[in-house]
Scaffold this active site. Structure first.
Site, PDB file in Angstrom:
ATOM      1  N   HIS A   1       0.856  -1.197   0.000  1.00 61.30           N
ATOM      2  CA  HIS A   1       0.000   0.000   0.000  1.00 61.30           C
ATOM      3  C   HIS A   1       0.893   1.250   0.000  1.00 61.30           C
ATOM      4  O   HIS A   1       1.696   1.402  -0.903  1.00 61.30           O
ATOM      5  CB  HIS A   1      -0.937  -0.090   1.219  1.00 61.30           C
ATOM      6  CG  HIS A   1      -2.071   0.876   1.280  1.00 61.30           C
ATOM      7  ND1 HIS A   1      -2.461   1.664   0.239  1.00 61.30           N
ATOM      8  CD2 HIS A   1      -2.917   1.179   2.306  1.00 61.30           C
ATOM      9  CE1 HIS A   1      -3.502   2.402   0.605  1.00 61.30           C
ATOM     10  NE2 HIS A   1      -3.803   2.133   1.855  1.00 61.30           N
TER      11      HIS A   1
ATOM     12  N   HIS B   1      -2.704  -2.463  -9.537  1.00 55.04           N
ATOM     13  CA  HIS B   1      -3.677  -1.793  -8.671  1.00 55.04           C
ATOM     14  C   HIS B   1      -4.944  -2.629  -8.634  1.00 55.04           C
ATOM     15  O   HIS B   1      -5.338  -3.221  -9.624  1.00 55.04           O
ATOM     16  CB  HIS B   1      -4.007  -0.394  -9.213  1.00 55.04           C
ATOM     17  CG  HIS B   1      -4.587   0.514  -8.198  1.00 55.04           C
ATOM     18  ND1 HIS B   1      -5.913   0.491  -7.883  1.00 55.04           N
ATOM     19  CD2 HIS B   1      -4.012   1.429  -7.392  1.00 55.04           C
ATOM     20  CE1 HIS B   1      -6.150   1.385  -6.939  1.00 55.04           C
ATOM     21  NE2 HIS B   1      -5.018   1.964  -6.615  1.00 55.04           N
TER      22      HIS B   1
ATOM     23  N   ASP C   1       2.506   5.208  -6.851  1.00 52.87           N
ATOM     24  CA  ASP C   1       3.786   5.102  -6.128  1.00 52.87           C
ATOM     25  C   ASP C   1       4.984   4.942  -7.041  1.00 52.87           C
ATOM     26  O   ASP C   1       6.125   5.005  -6.566  1.00 52.87           O
ATOM     27  CB  ASP C   1       3.723   3.903  -5.168  1.00 52.87           C
ATOM     28  CG  ASP C   1       2.729   4.164  -4.043  1.00 52.87           C
ATOM     29  OD1 ASP C   1       1.826   3.342  -3.845  1.00 52.87           O
ATOM     30  OD2 ASP C   1       2.850   5.224  -3.402  1.00 52.87           O
TER      31      ASP C   1
HETATM   32  C1  SDX Z   1      -1.641   2.080  -3.361  1.00 51.58           C
HETATM   33  O1  SDX Z   1      -6.368   0.656  -3.198  1.00 51.58           O
HETATM   34  C2  SDX Z   1      -5.893   1.820  -3.438  1.00 51.58           C
HETATM   35  O2  SDX Z   1      -6.558   2.679  -3.957  1.00 51.58           O
HETATM   36  C3  SDX Z   1      -4.421   2.005  -3.045  1.00 51.58           C
HETATM   37  C4  SDX Z   1      -3.808   3.335  -3.461  1.00 51.58           C
HETATM   38  C5  SDX Z   1      -4.421   4.513  -2.712  1.00 51.58           C
HETATM   39  O3  SDX Z   1      -4.357   5.628  -3.226  1.00 51.58           O
HETATM   40  O4  SDX Z   1      -4.867   4.300  -1.529  1.00 51.58           O
HETATM   41  O5  SDX Z   1      -3.973   3.538  -4.858  1.00 51.58           O
HETATM   42  C6  SDX Z   1      -2.311   3.363  -3.126  1.00 51.58           C
HETATM   43  O6  SDX Z   1      -1.559   1.277  -2.461  1.00 51.58           O
HETATM   44  C7  SDX Z   1      -1.105   1.774  -4.721  1.00 51.58           C
HETATM   45  C8  SDX Z   1      -0.490   0.336  -4.839  1.00 51.58           C
HETATM   46  C9  SDX Z   1       0.919   0.363  -4.302  1.00 51.58           C
HETATM   47  N1  SDX Z   1       1.448  -1.025  -4.188  1.00 51.58           N
HETATM   48  C10 SDX Z   1       2.384  -1.474  -5.040  1.00 51.58           C
HETATM   49  O7  SDX Z   1       2.825  -0.838  -5.983  1.00 51.58           O
HETATM   50  C11 SDX Z   1       2.902  -2.863  -4.702  1.00 51.58           C
HETATM   51  C12 SDX Z   1       2.932  -3.711  -5.975  1.00 51.58           C
HETATM   52  N2  SDX Z   1       1.582  -3.956  -6.432  1.00 51.58           N
HETATM   53  C13 SDX Z   1       0.955  -5.209  -6.052  1.00 51.58           C
HETATM   54  O8  SDX Z   1       1.264  -5.636  -4.767  1.00 51.58           O
HETATM   55  C14 SDX Z   1      -0.520  -5.263  -6.435  1.00 51.58           C
HETATM   56  O9  SDX Z   1      -0.633  -4.800  -7.712  1.00 51.58           O
HETATM   57  C15 SDX Z   1      -1.533  -4.549  -5.566  1.00 51.58           C
HETATM   58  C16 SDX Z   1      -1.418  -4.906  -4.128  1.00 51.58           C
HETATM   59  C17 SDX Z   1      -1.399  -3.071  -5.715  1.00 51.58           C
HETATM   60  C18 SDX Z   1      -2.925  -4.975  -6.047  1.00 51.58           C
HETATM   61  O10 SDX Z   1      -3.027  -6.317  -5.795  1.00 51.58           O
HETATM   62  P1  SDX Z   1      -4.352  -7.136  -6.202  1.00 51.58           P
HETATM   63  O11 SDX Z   1      -5.421  -6.258  -6.678  1.00 51.58           O
HETATM   64  O12 SDX Z   1      -4.665  -8.060  -5.082  1.00 51.58           O
HETATM   65  O13 SDX Z   1      -3.876  -7.916  -7.473  1.00 51.58           O
HETATM   66  P2  SDX Z   1      -3.380  -9.387  -7.458  1.00 51.58           P
HETATM   67  O14 SDX Z   1      -2.326  -9.541  -6.400  1.00 51.58           O
HETATM   68  O15 SDX Z   1      -4.564 -10.272  -7.427  1.00 51.58           O
HETATM   69  O16 SDX Z   1      -2.652  -9.468  -8.875  1.00 51.58           O
HETATM   70  C19 SDX Z   1      -3.300  -9.963 -10.009  1.00 51.58           C
HETATM   71  C20 SDX Z   1      -2.169 -10.630 -10.806  1.00 51.58           C
HETATM   72  C21 SDX Z   1      -1.413 -11.677 -10.008  1.00 51.58           C
HETATM   73  O17 SDX Z   1      -0.858 -12.585 -10.964  1.00 51.58           O
HETATM   74  P3  SDX Z   1      -1.563 -14.040 -11.161  1.00 51.58           P
HETATM   75  O18 SDX Z   1      -1.686 -14.642  -9.768  1.00 51.58           O
HETATM   76  O19 SDX Z   1      -2.902 -13.714 -11.778  1.00 51.58           O
HETATM   77  O20 SDX Z   1      -0.638 -14.786 -12.084  1.00 51.58           O
HETATM   78  O21 SDX Z   1      -1.183  -9.638 -11.150  1.00 51.58           O
HETATM   79  C22 SDX Z   1       0.039  -9.977 -10.512  1.00 51.58           C
HETATM   80  C23 SDX Z   1      -0.276 -10.924  -9.383  1.00 51.58           C
HETATM   81  O22 SDX Z   1       0.846 -11.760  -9.113  1.00 51.58           O
HETATM   82  N3  SDX Z   1       0.591  -8.722  -9.981  1.00 51.58           N
HETATM   83  C24 SDX Z   1       1.871  -8.370 -10.078  1.00 51.58           C
HETATM   84  C25 SDX Z   1       1.950  -7.100  -9.492  1.00 51.58           C
HETATM   85  N4  SDX Z   1       0.751  -6.737  -9.059  1.00 51.58           N
HETATM   86  C26 SDX Z   1      -0.092  -7.752  -9.355  1.00 51.58           C
HETATM   87  N5  SDX Z   1       2.931  -9.019 -10.600  1.00 51.58           N
HETATM   88  C27 SDX Z   1       4.101  -8.351 -10.534  1.00 51.58           C
HETATM   89  N6  SDX Z   1       4.270  -7.119  -9.987  1.00 51.58           N
HETATM   90  C28 SDX Z   1       3.217  -6.476  -9.455  1.00 51.58           C
HETATM   91  N7  SDX Z   1       3.383  -5.264  -8.918  1.00 51.58           N
END
Ligand code: SDX
Length: 423
Positions: free
Chosen positions: A268, A307, A363
């Site tokens: 996050h 996201h 981010d």
């Molecule tokens: C913020 O919610 C909000 O609005 C948050 C925010 C706000 O203003 O409050 O926008 C701020 O928190 C932005 C996000 C910052 N976090 C990151 O950048 C960390 C990296 N991102 C991931 O951890 C992820 O994308 C999340 C946590 C942001 C979202 O996760 P989800 O919605 O649970 O997505 P998921 O884990 O189900 O991913 C779907 C697929 C998966 O692959 P498969 O299992 O389908 O094969 O996408 C992949 C994930 O492994 N994936 C990624 C990835 N993010 C998702 N693979 C590699 N790198 C990534 N960053």
């Protein structure tokens, strides 16, 4: 056609008409679907709330597919261009942009609540020199609840207003004190003649109370716009924490401490710090293929990408990229930007990311700006928490005044042992 869902339970052959309201059904309408009178009734199961609305809100609208973000109906692009952060904070909390007199009063109220009780310094002094500023911020926000017992009057509008001024006013002071402690410098108190962002820069970087300090206007303006971009984002993890903890009716400082703790996580608000650490680890553009390989092998996440809601470019990331150019004109270009731009280019053309609709989020670029502005990496999540305070408070207040809301207490699907007896 009626706004209803017809559900046929094939276990019993019974049919049910479930009303649809605003594109959703009330989960409690499923409870009538039973196989016998003793049956508890049907639950909906949705770990991490992937498809569950926890509330009705009029604060922020996000269209993840179209990459749209609006606060109280105003597009984020227009707010970032035409408003100050405190105008936007007023908009989030009160629902309308302030008139001139409302804005002057709002700025006065917040400015005159930037000081903290002298004893707060003892909390900050008690931390190790290398304590993470977010750990200090979570603790000192919670500690504020002990200085303002009147904050428990959460259904008294005047008391709520006062706590809102206090929290928006004091969070930059707590953040700056945490930083000054970590670098062994004396605390710099708020200066009421400075703007919100200028005052924060002064408390962070003024060498000493006896040394004149003029915050750079370009950097202060860039920080103010970054505060606008981070102010609210509908039901994100930390806002959900604010609402959930707030639903048991503690004071808002305790709920805000929980929200800050949720924001601390690397998935996050902690991601902006992790992005820069990742870019520093990459070190040069020729190392990008290796990182992409590790991500596709599931060995790591590409921090700053992806996201839950945005399945398109995060509109905030687009604006932040523009701010970067203005900041780098003052600070000099952050060499990591070239790696970030190349990483984005490679990722956005790779099927792994395209298929999963992974785009840069808020981010991905913000940390590069913060680093160029001289902030240490562990302060980056703190820079997210400062502006998000107004969003958390707006959402907390909306929850309190929503007659459909009550204490948050989800159900569960029990898969444990049936009754058994101690031998
Ligand atoms: C913020 O919610 C909000 O609005 C948050 C925010 C706000 O203003 O409050 O926008 C701020 O928190 C932005 C996000 C910052 N976090 C990151 O950048 C960390 C990296 N991102 C991931 O951890 C992820 O994308 C999340 C946590 C942001 C979202 O996760 P989800 O919605 O649970 O997505 P998921 O884990 O189900 O991913 C779907 C697929 C998966 O692959 P498969 O299992 O389908 O094969 O996408 C992949 C994930 O492994 N994936 C990624 C990835 N993010 C998702 N693979 C590699 N790198 C990534 N960053």
């Amino acid at each position: 056609m009626p706004d209803t869902l017809t559900i046929k339970d094939n276990r019993t052959g019974k049919q049910y008409e479930i009303p649809i309201e605003s594109g959703a059904i009330h989960a409690t309408d499923l409870r009538q679907i039973k196989t016998s009178d003793s049956d508890f009734g049907l639950l909906s199961y949705d770990p991490a709330f992937l498809n569950t609305a926890s509330c009705k809100s009029k604060i922020t609208f996000v269209d993840g597919d179209a990459g749209i973000l609006r606060y109280r109906g105003y597009p984020i692009e227009e707010l970032a261009e035409k408003c100050t952060y405190l105008q936007v904070a007023y908009l989030l909390v009160h629902g309308e942009l302030p008139s001139k007199s409302e804005y002057e009063q709002w700025v006065h109220n917040i400015t005159y609540h930037t000081m903290v009780h002298e004893n707060v310094k003892k909390f900050v002094d008690g931390f190790h020199h290398d304590a993470h500023p977010m750990g200090m911020l979570v603790s000192t926000i919670a500690a504020l609840s002990t200085f303002y017992p009147d904050a428990k009057n959460i259904f008294d509008e005047k008391s709520r207003d006062l706590q809102i001024w206090r929290l928006i006013g004091k969070i930059p002071t707590l953040a700056a004190f945490a930083y000054r402690h970590s670098v062994g410098m004396a605390y710099i108190y708020p200066s009421n003649d400075l703007t919100y962002a200028e005052n924060f820069l002064s408390m962070m970087y003024r060498p000493s109370w006896t040394t004149k300090y003029e915050p750079n206007k370009t950097l202060a303006k860039a920080l103010d716009v970054l505060f606008i971009l981070h102010a609210d984002h509908e039901q994100n993890c930390s806002t959900n924490a604010m609402r959930t903890v707030g639903s048991s009716h503690p004071d808002p400082y305790s709920a805000a401490a929980a929200a800050t703790a949720a924001l601390y996580g690397p998935l996050h608000g902690g991601a902006n710090e992790e992005v820069v650490r990742m870019l520093e680890e990459i070190g040069s553009v020729d190392k990008i293929p290796e990182i992409i390989r590790q991500v596709k092998d599931g060995k790591r996440l590409l921090m700053g990408f992806g996201h839950r809601v945005y399945k398109n470019y995060d509109p905030r990331a687009r604006i932040i990229k523009k701010i970067a150019d203005q900041v780098f004109e003052v600070t000099g270009r952050n060499r990591l930007l070239d790696i970030a731009l190349e990483l984005e280019k490679v990722a956005l053309s790779d099927d792994y990311f395209v298929k999963r609709k992974l785009y840069p989020n808020v981010d991905f670029y913000s940390g590069l700006i913060y680093q160029a502005m001289g902030f240490p990496m562990d302060i980056f999540p703190v820079l997210f928490a400062i502006p998000r305070m107004s969003g958390w408070l707006a959402q907390w207040q909306e929850m309190l005044l929503d007659h459909e809301q009550k204490i948050s207490r989800p159900r569960q699907i029990y898969l444990g042992y049936p009754e058994r007896h101690v031998p």
